[in-house]
Design an enzyme around this catalytic site. Structure first.
Site, PDB file in Angstrom:
ATOM      1  N   SER A   1       0.793  -1.208   0.000  1.00  0.00           N
ATOM      2  CA  SER A   1       0.000   0.000   0.000  1.00  0.00           C
ATOM      3  C   SER A   1       0.835   1.271   0.000  1.00  0.00           C
ATOM      4  CB  SER A   1      -0.956  -0.050   1.196  1.00  0.00           C
ATOM      5  OG  SER A   1      -2.091   0.704   0.938  1.00  0.00           O
TER       6      SER A   1
ATOM      7  N   ASP B   1       9.500   4.913 -10.728  1.00  0.00           N
ATOM      8  CA  ASP B   1       9.062   5.519 -11.988  1.00  0.00           C
ATOM      9  C   ASP B   1       9.830   6.790 -12.317  1.00  0.00           C
ATOM     10  OD1 ASP B   1       7.281   3.462 -12.089  1.00  0.00           O
ATOM     11  OD2 ASP B   1       5.472   4.698 -12.178  1.00  0.00           O
TER      12      ASP B   1
ATOM     13  N   LYS C   1      -1.200  -4.167  -2.978  1.00  0.00           N
ATOM     14  CA  LYS C   1      -2.415  -3.610  -2.357  1.00  0.00           C
ATOM     15  C   LYS C   1      -2.578  -2.193  -2.890  1.00  0.00           C
ATOM     16  CE  LYS C   1      -5.169  -1.877   0.933  1.00  0.00           C
ATOM     17  NZ  LYS C   1      -5.542  -0.459   1.092  1.00  0.00           N
TER      18      LYS C   1
END
Length: 548
Positions: A446, A457, A471
């Site tokens: 999460s 990224d 999650k």
């Protein structure tokens, strides 16, 4: 920051700070039975074995273990309807037993009026209608309430709390009745759901003399449970635990516990808390609390007995790893829970290290303190350890990512309504530019995945370890109008800066490391004993050399 009860608290995962949940978390199985073949379809023999093992756990009412067992079986073959049905049923039993071992819930059953209970149910349906990530199927919500009620009727704690005195024939008839009432007509909206549950509760009261409040609250809990594995009805005490976690403090002994059949395993002792000062150590097992032992009550009940008011005393009997017993008398008090641990220089080449254990209101401050401490010690590169971190506040994850990402998107949330859609961007000022390594494992979930995904990224650092949990949803905590109860709802899905949805997929590390042995929670780790940390140290050293 003030907690506003008229608006939801946005979280991306929750984990109790006193007891590590055994349901809905990326935990190792608690079963003693042989593990199923993960990653491959179950053949008929394995499926029969899985069902037989699950049946044995059900007969022993070991509901938490049964839930984990069926979840593991479904990972191997997610399309088996019999496994899904068994998981739904054992979760219902687990939820009933958990609620009725919660003193705040049983008190509510006996103090709420029928009208107040209906208000709670109606408020649950309203919150689902307004905020849940997809349009709800009202018939499913009511059917899950019926499943919950059917499970409750077989649980001794429900029977004793509600003074049930049904004959076997009456019990069987009541089970048939509730199924018939639920299936006899379509339920197309929340008003129809509320009207039907009200009628069911009043009929049961008239025919079987069961308090309608108890019936209605089973349907309220079932409505939340029907949505997904992260949505749930929250009792008074569960609401208090959530807010304590978010604030970073709670009243208790200062331990993290894992429920096991043999008692409560102490996995971490918080520095400066009553447990540490009394001599409790990680690896101890709590086998008795006051007059109740692990032979007399369930692990969840034993954990509940540890809770109490600030300043009150509790007697705790522990068994250490060698089998020796000792009894301590400890005073409960408010414990500050750090979200950053083990801050240190990890070698003599300038590699700093800290472990980020959760994302709470104090996390940004805790990370700042760790960074400046390491900076003063000559840090040239940093390893940030997110292994085992189950998540926490969305805003805390964004704030930590913003310390390293100069600008650009950090995470995007997308929900059913426009109010749930948001893009969280980094700022250009006050960022740290040192080479960065982030460690993850399959228990990094999460908010941890938001941070790791942003670093990955934006090519801001190197992610090392195992694929993360996957999650990828945001939950909101919505207080209800009556009795300090609440509901946790999935309100949105989140996406990394590159637009990748993480739900069920996880974050892929740049450097994959298979690790068999796990670091002991709360204990400093050495690179020589830890394959992931060893790989992270090598990556940090390479990055430091390349940046010269």
């Amino acid at each position: 920051m003030t907690l506003r009860f008229n608006s939801p608290l946005c979280i991306v995962a929750l984990a109790a700070l006193t007891v590590i949940p055994t349901v809905g978390r990326a935990q190792q199985p608690l079963l003693n039975a042989p593990a199923l073949n993960s990653g491959a379809a179950i053949n008929h023999g394995d499926l029969a074995q899985a069902l037989e093992q699950g049946s044995q756990l059900e007969q022993q009412k070991r509901w938490a273990e049964a839930v984990l067992h069926y979840e593991d079986a479904l990972k191997a073959n997610p399309e088996r309807p019999e496994l899904k049905q068994r998981l739904t049923m054992v979760k219902a039993h687990y939820d009933v037993a958990r609620r009725y071992n919660d003193g705040s819930y049983t008190k509510a059953i006996h103090t709420l009026t029928e009208v107040e209970a209906l208000q709670i149910y109606e408020d649950v349906l309203l919150k689902v209608s307004a905020h849940y990530v997809t349009a709800p199927k009202w018939q499913d919500l009511v059917r899950q309430g019926t499943t919950n009620l059917g499970a409750a009727l077989t649980e001794p704690v429900f029977a004793s709390s509600n003074r049930l005195n049904l004959t076997a024939e009456q019990h069987a008839q009541l089970q048939r009745d509730i199924r018939f009432w639920t299936d006899r007509q379509p339920i197309d909206d929340r008003r129809a759901a509320k009207d039907l549950v009200e009628a069911i509760a009043r009929t049961i009261k008239h025919r079987y003399s069961i308090a309608p409040q108890a019936i209605i609250l089973e349907y309220a809990s079932g409505a939340a449970a029907a949505l997904d594995e992260y949505s749930s009805f929250l009792t008074d005490s569960q609401m208090d635990e959530i807010f304590a976690q978010i604030e970073g403090n709670f009243v208790g002994l200062g331990v993290e516990l894992k429920t096991e059949p043999a008692g409560l395993l102490v996995v971490n002792v918080i520095s400066g808390g009553p447990a540490q000062q009394g001599g409790v150590r990680a690896g101890d097992r709590i086998v008795q609390v006051d007059e109740k032992s692990s032979d007399q009550v369930s692990p969840d009940q034993l954990a509940d007995l540890l809770r109490g008011t600030e300043g009150s005393l509790v007697s705790v009997t522990l068994r250490n790893p060698t089998g020796e017993l000792r009894t301590l008398k400890l005073a409960r008090r408010r414990v500050e829970v750090p979200s950053v641990e083990d801050v240190r220089m990890i070698d003599d080449t300038g590699v700093g290290y800290f472990k980020l254990t959760s994302f709470q209101k104090t996390t940004s401050r805790d990370v700042d303190a760790a960074l400046w401490s390491l900076h003063k010690q000559g840090m040239r590169s940093l390893i940030m350890d997110l292994r085992g971190n189950p998540g926490g506040l969305l805003t805390a994850a964004v704030d930590v990512a913003d310390k390293f990402v100069k600008d650009g998107l950090i995470v995007e949330t997308r929900g059913r309504s426009n109010r749930e859609n948001a893009s969280h961007w980094g700022k250009t000022e006050n960022t740290w530019g040192m080479p960065l390594v982030v460690l993850i494992d399959h228990d990094s979930a999460s908010a941890s995945e938001i941070l790791a995904g942003a670093i990955h990224d934006h090519h801001r650092g190197t992610v090392v370890g195992e694929k993360s949990y996957g999650k990828g949803s945001v939950q909101g905590i919505f207080p209800l109008a009556v009795n300090h109860t609440g509901i946790r709802l999935t309100t949105a899905q989140w996406f990394t800066p590159n637009g990748t949805a993480i739900s069920k997929k996880g974050i892929d590390p740049d450097i994959v490391v298979r690790s068999v042995a796990k670091p002991v929670p709360g204990q400093p780790v050495a690179a020589g004993d830890d394959a992931i940390l060893r790989a992270g140290l090598q990556a940090a050293t390479n990055l430091t050399t390349a940046s010269k």
